[in-house]
Design an enzyme around this catalytic site. Structure first.
Site, PDB file in Angstrom:
ATOM      1  N   HIS A 236       0.814  -1.233   0.000  1.00 40.56           N
ATOM      2  CA  HIS A 236       0.000   0.000   0.000  1.00 40.56           C
ATOM      3  C   HIS A 236       0.843   1.277   0.000  1.00 40.56           C
ATOM      4  O   HIS A 236       0.672   2.159  -0.837  1.00 40.56           O
ATOM      5  CB  HIS A 236      -0.876   0.053   1.258  1.00 40.56           C
TER       6      HIS A 236
HETATM    7  C1  BDR Z   1      -2.568   0.991   5.581  1.00 38.84           C
HETATM    8  O1  BDR Z   1      -2.705   0.556   6.921  1.00 38.84           O
HETATM    9  C2  BDR Z   1      -1.488   0.038   7.396  1.00 38.84           C
HETATM   10  O2  BDR Z   1      -1.664  -1.254   7.905  1.00 38.84           O
HETATM   11  C3  BDR Z   1      -0.532   0.024   6.230  1.00 38.84           C
HETATM   12  O3  BDR Z   1       0.785   0.378   6.660  1.00 38.84           O
HETATM   13  C4  BDR Z   1      -1.095   1.034   5.289  1.00 38.84           C
HETATM   14  O4  BDR Z   1      -0.607   2.327   5.568  1.00 38.84           O
HETATM   15  C5  BDR Z   1      -3.388   0.092   4.678  1.00 38.84           C
HETATM   16  O5  BDR Z   1      -4.762   0.188   4.996  1.00 38.84           O
END
Ligand code: BDR
Ligand code: CA
Length: 307
Positions: A236
């Site tokens: 992500h």
């Molecule tokens: C986001 O939430 C966190 O777990 C990850 O680092 C990312 O920023 C994804 O929903």
């Protein structure tokens, strides 16, 4: 050159984003702020320092808020482990501890760069909201923020909210209402930014400390995704970083986005106005909905080969 400030709750995919940022030619990381999110603030602070040390970079890391504005912290240990790096332990940075608080450090850097600084925020938006509250002229110096957060459709922390926004919906609401232009890399695009297990293993075979960290720290996430029937895991937080290096791989649309701070079912929802008759000046965001996955993963591979 993109001069970026990295606000992070580092986190396994945050670590990938940072290690890529350190290798991309047109990105210079000029400061890092830690924010509680994927794990507690002390682990986040140490992870940001230690990943920076692993990358042999000399970038200052500042500690930010230890909890959301009005909620309790609910760390995402199921994906990021107890220490935020999938319970992988890496060498401790010997760099001196920065005592200045993240909010003051971010504001001072934004002012020093006089409009040139780009903030990349990949955790809950608490630090950014607190900076805007304390320094109303911050928006004159920081013209654009690039976030991983939210979703045009759906959610992963609730049916309609993504983790970073859901963790501190009040902070997110204040940032989206600040008037600063926001580039939004939400689940619509980050779920496409998947690295398959074979690709993770390939990077893990490069035989350097960064690639070892990627392979080992993503194990919990890969197991979780396997349970969901998905091969590999999503990177992500690498999306806004790789966008700054290669905007041609992404597609998005200008729109208005506001956050529901509290609702019966909708806390943390990013309400996206793509098609209504909102005034053009209200379209203060760009929502990204497509990434060229292969180009994206190949770029991550190239970055990790350099360690
Ligand atoms: C986001 O939430 C966190 O777990 C990850 O680092 C990312 O920023 C994804 O929903
Ligand atoms: Ca994150």
């Amino acid at each position: 050159m993109n001069k970026i400030w990295f606000d992070t709750d580092i986190g396994v995919d945050d670590a990938v984003a940072l290690l890529c940022a350190y290798q991309l030619d047109n990105i210079e990381v000029v400061g890092i702020s830690a924010i509680a999110g994927n794990c507690d603030i002390d682990n986040v602070f140490n992870n940001a320092r230690n990943v920076t040390y692993l990358a042999k970079k000399d970038v200052k890391v500042y500690k930010g808020a230890s909890k959301p504005l009005y909620k309790e912290l609910k760390p995402a240990t199921i994906v990021h482990g107890n220490n935020g790096l999938g319970d992988v332990v890496i060498p401790t940075s010997p760099a001196p501890i920065e005592e200045k608080c993240a909010i003051d450090a971010l504001y001072e850097k934004a002012k020093e760069l006089n409009g040139e600084l780009k903030v990349v925020a990949v955790g809950p938006l608490t630090n950014i909201a607190l900076t805007i509250r304390k320094y109303p002229d911050f928006k004159d110096y920081c013209k654009e923020i690039y976030i991983m957060g939210g979703a045009g459709i759906g959610g992963n922390a609730s049916p309609c909210a993504e983790f970073n926004i859901y963790s501190d919906p009040q902070a997110a609401s204040e940032v989206f209402e600040s008037g600063i232009f926001i580039h939004v890399f939400g689940l619509d695009v980050t779920l496409q930014a998947n690295a398959y297990s074979s690709e993770i293993n390939e990077i893990g075979s490069y035989g350097n400390p960064a690639s070892d960290l990627l392979r080992d720290s993503l194990k919990l996430a890969v197991n979780l995704y396997k349970f969901l029937g998905i091969d590999g895991t999503c990177l992500h937080d690498a999306c806004p970083i790789l966008y700054l290096a290669h905007p041609e791989w992404f597609k998005g649309e200008q729109c208005g986005i506001f956050v529901e701070p509290e609702g019966k079912y909708t806390t943390g929802e990013t309400v996206c106005d793509l098609y209504s008759n909102a005034k053009y000046e209200d379209r203060h965001c760009k929502l990204y909905t497509f990434v060229d996955r292969e180009a994206f993963v190949n770029c991550v591979k190239e970055c990790y080969k350099k360690y």
